[in-house]
Design an enzyme around this catalytic site. Structure first.
Site, mmCIF file in Angstrom:
data_model
loop_
_atom_site.group_PDB
_atom_site.id
_atom_site.type_symbol
_atom_site.label_atom_id
_atom_site.label_comp_id
_atom_site.label_asym_id
_atom_site.label_seq_id
_atom_site.Cartn_x
_atom_site.Cartn_y
_atom_site.Cartn_z
ATOM 1 N N GLN A 1 -8.363 10.468 6.212
ATOM 2 C CA GLN A 1 -8.295 11.667 5.394
ATOM 3 C C GLN A 1 -8.278 12.935 6.249
ATOM 4 O O GLN A 1 -8.967 13.908 5.987
ATOM 5 C CB GLN A 1 -9.490 11.715 4.430
ATOM 6 N N LYS B 1 5.104 11.394 6.377
ATOM 7 C CA LYS B 1 5.005 11.951 5.038
ATOM 8 C C LYS B 1 6.411 12.291 4.530
ATOM 9 O O LYS B 1 7.206 12.925 5.230
ATOM 10 C CB LYS B 1 4.140 13.214 5.045
ATOM 11 N N ASP C 1 4.781 7.584 3.661
ATOM 12 C CA ASP C 1 3.798 7.900 2.622
ATOM 13 C C ASP C 1 4.447 8.867 1.650
ATOM 14 O O ASP C 1 4.713 10.021 1.980
ATOM 15 C CB ASP C 1 2.541 8.521 3.234
ATOM 16 N N ASP D 1 -3.298 3.625 -1.988
ATOM 17 C CA ASP D 1 -4.203 4.654 -1.474
ATOM 18 C C ASP D 1 -4.712 5.500 -2.632
ATOM 19 O O ASP D 1 -5.847 5.352 -3.073
ATOM 20 C CB ASP D 1 -3.483 5.505 -0.429
ATOM 21 N N LYS E 1 -10.518 4.480 2.731
ATOM 22 C CA LYS E 1 -10.872 5.674 3.500
ATOM 23 C C LYS E 1 -12.384 5.867 3.470
ATOM 24 O O LYS E 1 -12.970 6.072 2.401
ATOM 25 C CB LYS E 1 -10.140 6.900 2.956
ATOM 26 N N GLU F 1 3.708 3.928 1.244
ATOM 27 C CA GLU F 1 2.438 4.189 0.561
ATOM 28 C C GLU F 1 2.681 4.974 -0.717
ATOM 29 O O GLU F 1 3.365 5.995 -0.706
ATOM 30 C CB GLU F 1 1.519 4.967 1.503
#
Length: 373
Positions: A306, A175, A203, A254, A278, A229
């Protein structure tokens, strides 16, 4: 002999939906998960969705409400399930078209509707004397896994990475987006420590701008990342299409593809290379359809969980075995939990999850009682 999915017909069963319930539960995390510009979670505050049939069969699934992403809370999930129950009650469990019409009679509420779809699938399989492994297990019975490495001080991120690599993970979804110089420093340290033994991708959760994105994607590419992402805000459709056209680094969709309709828009504007489906928001029905649609247009596929607990991971893992899934899937968040509802742990070996070996993993009533709110 156990029937294969292609052999199972959708004849009326005479078994109907009688009850739909949502049971909130809370699982503490080993440390906070932070992502995007401001989102943080300290515990998995989720909902066990239960569908009871007229013959007493019960199907279950996990709803993962995310107020900052989908606008849902545990309370809203329980409420929307109650709202939908009236339309579902009395419907034949084999009548998927009718069940889906009711599920789609409300807008948004993604995780409530996704979990309801999975619980209905579970109940349908059990009513036939089967399991989801009989009806959904695809040809890729072993799946490469990734771990979601949240935003934290660099030393904490590196320590968590070491723990999950020791636990058998060989791909990290890092992240990023709050402090890019720090993000790149962490990525370079991860690359220096693990080399090519651990794959990395980023991401961004929509935190870049059209002006900054090209340089950041070039830096991520030069650091050896697989893809990035959602680098730009979803609303910046033209800018996202232009960024993708530059071809600097493959882009994972996403936040921009919550629904099949979203996917059609993204395909039309050619904004991405990899689709992240997801089960937590799409369920099995839409999830499989979206993977097939994207693959038919030449896109790669992955499955995200998730930040699901063990039950959600089981369901995401089953979708991950489909032929259209080509990339590592987010199936190791259970390593970040201090407890779980399942009767046995999920383990990883040299970057892989043996999904077929998960038969027998199920919700433990005692554990559910302990963590239920």
């Amino acid at each position: 002999m156990t029937p294969q999915p292609s052999e199972i017909t959708e004849q009326p069963s005479g078994i109907t939906v009688q009850r739909v319930e949502g049971w909130p539960f809370r699982l503490p995390l080993t440390s906070a998960l932070a992502w995007g510009a401001h989102s943080t979670m300290n515990a998995a505050e989720h909902v066990l969705v239960r569908v009871t049939l007229s013959d007493g069969t019960v199907g279950v699934a996990e709803a993962t409400p995310r107020p900052t992403i989908y606008g849902e809370t545990s309370a809203s999930v329980v409420a929307i399930l109650g709202h939908l129950e009236g339309g579902l009650r009395g419907l034949d469990i084999a009548d998927e078209a009718a069940l889906n019409r009711v599920r789609h009679s409300v807008a948004n509420n993604h995780t409530a509707r996704g979990a309801l779809d999975m619980a209905l699938h579970d109940a349908r399989a059990r009513a036939r004397g089967l399991s989801l492994f009989d009806t959904l297990l695809g040809p890729r019975e072993r799946v490469r896994v990734s771990f979601i490495l949240g935003i934290a001080p660099p030393a904490e991120m590196l320590a968590e990475a070491a723990q999950v690599v020791e636990a058998g993970v060989r791909c990290l979804k890092v992240k990023v987006g709050r402090a890019w110089e720090q993000d790149l420093r962490v990525i370079r340290e991860l690359r220096a420590k693990y080399g090519d033994a651990v794959a990395l991708y980023a991401d961004s959760n929509e935190t870049l701008t059209p002006e900054t994105a090209p340089a950041v994607l070039a830096a991520l590419r030069d650091a050896g990342l697989l893809y990035v992402e959602e680098p730009l805000p979803v609303r910046e459709l033209k800018a996202r299409a232009a960024l993708h056209a530059q071809g600097t680094l493959p882009i994972v969709a996403d936040d921009s593809v919550f629904t099949p309709a979203d996917l059609e828009r993204e395909l039309a504007f050619d904004t991405f290379d990899v689709l992240n489906v997801k089960t937590a928001r799409n369920g099995f029905t839409d999830g499989r359809a979206m993977l097939r649609r994207a693959a038919g247009q030449g896109r790669l596929g992955m499955v995200g969980s998730q930040a699901s607990s063990g039950l959600g991971t089981l369901h995401a893992a089953l979708l991950s075995t489909q032929a259209e899934v080509t990339e590592p899937c987010e199936l190791s968040f259970v390593l970040k939990l201090r407890g779980d509802l399942l009767n046995r742990p999920i383990s990883f070996h040299d970057g892989w999850l043996d999904v077929a070996a998960l038969r027998g993993h199920e919700v433990d009533p005692a554990r559910l009682s302990r963590f239920r709110l």
